[in-house]
Design an enzyme around this catalytic site. Structure first.
Site, PDB file in Angstrom:
ATOM      1  N   HIS A 132       0.822  -1.206   0.000  1.00 42.77           N
ATOM      2  CA  HIS A 132       0.000   0.000   0.000  1.00 42.77           C
ATOM      3  C   HIS A 132       0.858   1.258   0.000  1.00 42.77           C
ATOM      4  O   HIS A 132       1.981   1.268   0.508  1.00 42.77           O
ATOM      5  CB  HIS A 132      -0.919  -0.015   1.227  1.00 42.77           C
ATOM      6  N   GLU A 174       1.217  -7.449   2.940  1.00 42.55           N
ATOM      7  CA  GLU A 174      -0.188  -7.327   3.326  1.00 42.55           C
ATOM      8  C   GLU A 174      -0.775  -8.723   3.473  1.00 42.55           C
ATOM      9  O   GLU A 174      -0.385  -9.642   2.753  1.00 42.55           O
ATOM     10  CB  GLU A 174      -0.978  -6.537   2.278  1.00 42.55           C
ATOM     11  N   ASP A 203       0.284  -5.669   7.040  1.00 42.19           N
ATOM     12  CA  ASP A 203      -0.879  -4.793   6.963  1.00 42.19           C
ATOM     13  C   ASP A 203      -2.088  -5.703   6.763  1.00 42.19           C
ATOM     14  O   ASP A 203      -2.259  -6.298   5.705  1.00 42.19           O
ATOM     15  CB  ASP A 203      -0.699  -3.831   5.787  1.00 42.19           C
ATOM     16  N   LYS A 234     -13.019  -0.790   7.777  1.00 47.53           N
ATOM     17  CA  LYS A 234     -13.438  -1.762   6.761  1.00 47.53           C
ATOM     18  C   LYS A 234     -14.362  -2.782   7.421  1.00 47.53           C
ATOM     19  O   LYS A 234     -15.494  -2.457   7.719  1.00 47.53           O
ATOM     20  CB  LYS A 234     -12.200  -2.366   6.105  1.00 47.53           C
TER      21      LYS A 234
END
Length: 380
Positions: A132, A174, A203, A234
């Site tokens: 990211h 991630e 992440d 989220k």
């Protein structure tokens, strides 16, 4: 004239079909989105578990406002660290089986705050190519050495680590990648980190709530991940983020992470609501099972000529390639009452513009069949 390049770069964005504009959303309710007096089936939300507007979370937020107020009124090191924050941190530690947790205002500030705090001449970062933007920016913010390995290519990562020149190495990846929806091999990464005496930082923004019997994310696959970051905006359906780690790193961040030290702490009312959301996530396994069931139906319902990246998450990336074509398809779907955003460079690599479909627990089989039917017609 000063700053003429602003207009020039905006014109270039329009020319290459990469110009971005906001759209004011009147409200989001269950699987629907309302914009400009029209209702759409929403397949772009990150509310994976369908917890936004959950009555128990809403009630906890109201209770939090009554108990603690909306604002924390200062940074955590002044008077901003409240009982609500302490309760949430303890809940997260117990859920993820980690010694310490630290709350941040966003996933971007958590990622950037940790990596910038570690980004000194004594450290080297090893980042997955598809990391990211917040991870990349944080890694590049200081004097650390930075090397990126090809996406999920652990053979290359090992080869690079054999040439490492510093004692302090941090592997960054991630759990679930935000634009592709594919997963990292957590066990392979942990073994590589252990072999090379490195730390592993994940992440987990798109894993938390979705992966694991109780939604613990990547630590449900391997509990020995050194550092985990995840967001609340989220699957958790509130806002803010946290970093889970050992006691030494926790204390180091409190003392050296500028994002933590100099930011007003997250709202205590939000922390109180988040604690309730985490409680629901742990016990409502049916939400994760429903996402998996609907995802299988979606994949089965698409035409064979449609290219979709394999995934076991809520994220389904349909590769279109061309920026203009992806925008045109998104507009065709919008005309059919489907809200599905086209994702273009630089968010994704050149030539990989896509439709990023998110399947959530508040969708149903009819929604999925309608989506697939219209995507099949729009992509031909």
């Amino acid at each position: 004239m000063a700053f003429e390049y602003l207009a020039e770069q905006l014109a270039q964005q329009k020319l290459t079909h990469r110009f971005r504009q906001r759209q004011c959303i009147a409200k989001q309710q269950e699987a629907n989105l309302f914009c400009n007096d029209k209702e759409y089936l929403n397949f772009s939300s990150n509310d994976y578990l369908g917890l936004n507007q959950h009555p128990d979370i809403n009630h906890a937020l109201q209770e939090g406002v009554s108990k603690f107020g909306v604002s924390s009124c200062s940074s955590s090191l002044v008077t901003g660290f409240s009982y609500a924050h302490n309760v949430l941190e303890n809940t997260l530690c117990e859920w993820l089986n980690k010694p310490k947790c630290l709350l941040f205002n966003s996933g971007f500030s958590a990622n950037h705050g940790l990596l910038s705090a570690l980004a000194c001449e004594q450290t080297q970062f090893w980042l997955d190519k598809l990391s990211h933007a917040s991870l990349i920016d944080g890694a590049l913010s200081g004097k650390a050495k930075v090397k990126r390995f090809l996406h999920n290519n652990y053979q290359q990562l090992e080869q690079l680590l054999l040439k490492k020149s510093l004692a302090n190495n941090l592997i960054v990846s991630e759990g679930v990648f935000s634009m592709d929806g594919d997963q990292a091999d957590i066990n392979a990464l942990q073994k590589i980190a252990q072999k090379h005496q490195a730390w592993l930082y994940l992440d987990d923004a798109h894993s938390l709530g979705i992966i694991g019997e109780k939604g613990q994310g990547s630590v449900s696959i391997n509990p020995h991940v050194d550092i985990v970051m995840a967001t609340f905006g989220k699957a958790v359906a509130t806002s803010g983020a946290f970093i889970a780690c050992d006691e030494t790193l926790h204390d180091y961040l409190i003392n050296f992470s500028r994002h933590y030290i100099y930011s007003t702490a997250m709202s205590p009312a939000i922390a109180w609501a988040t604690n309730k959301s985490v409680e629901i996530i742990q016990k409502d396994n049916w939400r994760r099972e429903k996402i998996a069931e609907l995802s299988r139906l979606f994949a089965k319902s698409l035409n064979d000529n449609i290219e979709m990246i394999p995934t076991s998450s809520s994220i389904h990336a349909i590769i279109v390639g061309d920026e203009k074509k992806s925008l045109d398809i998104a507009e065709k779907l919008k005309a059919k009452g489907i809200w599905l955003t086209a994702i273009r460079p630089p968010t994704v690599p050149n030539g990989t513009s896509r439709l990023r479909v998110t399947i959530c627990a508040n969708h149903n089989k009819q929604d999925i069949k309608y989506l697939a039917e219209n995507i099949n017609k729009a992509i031909n």
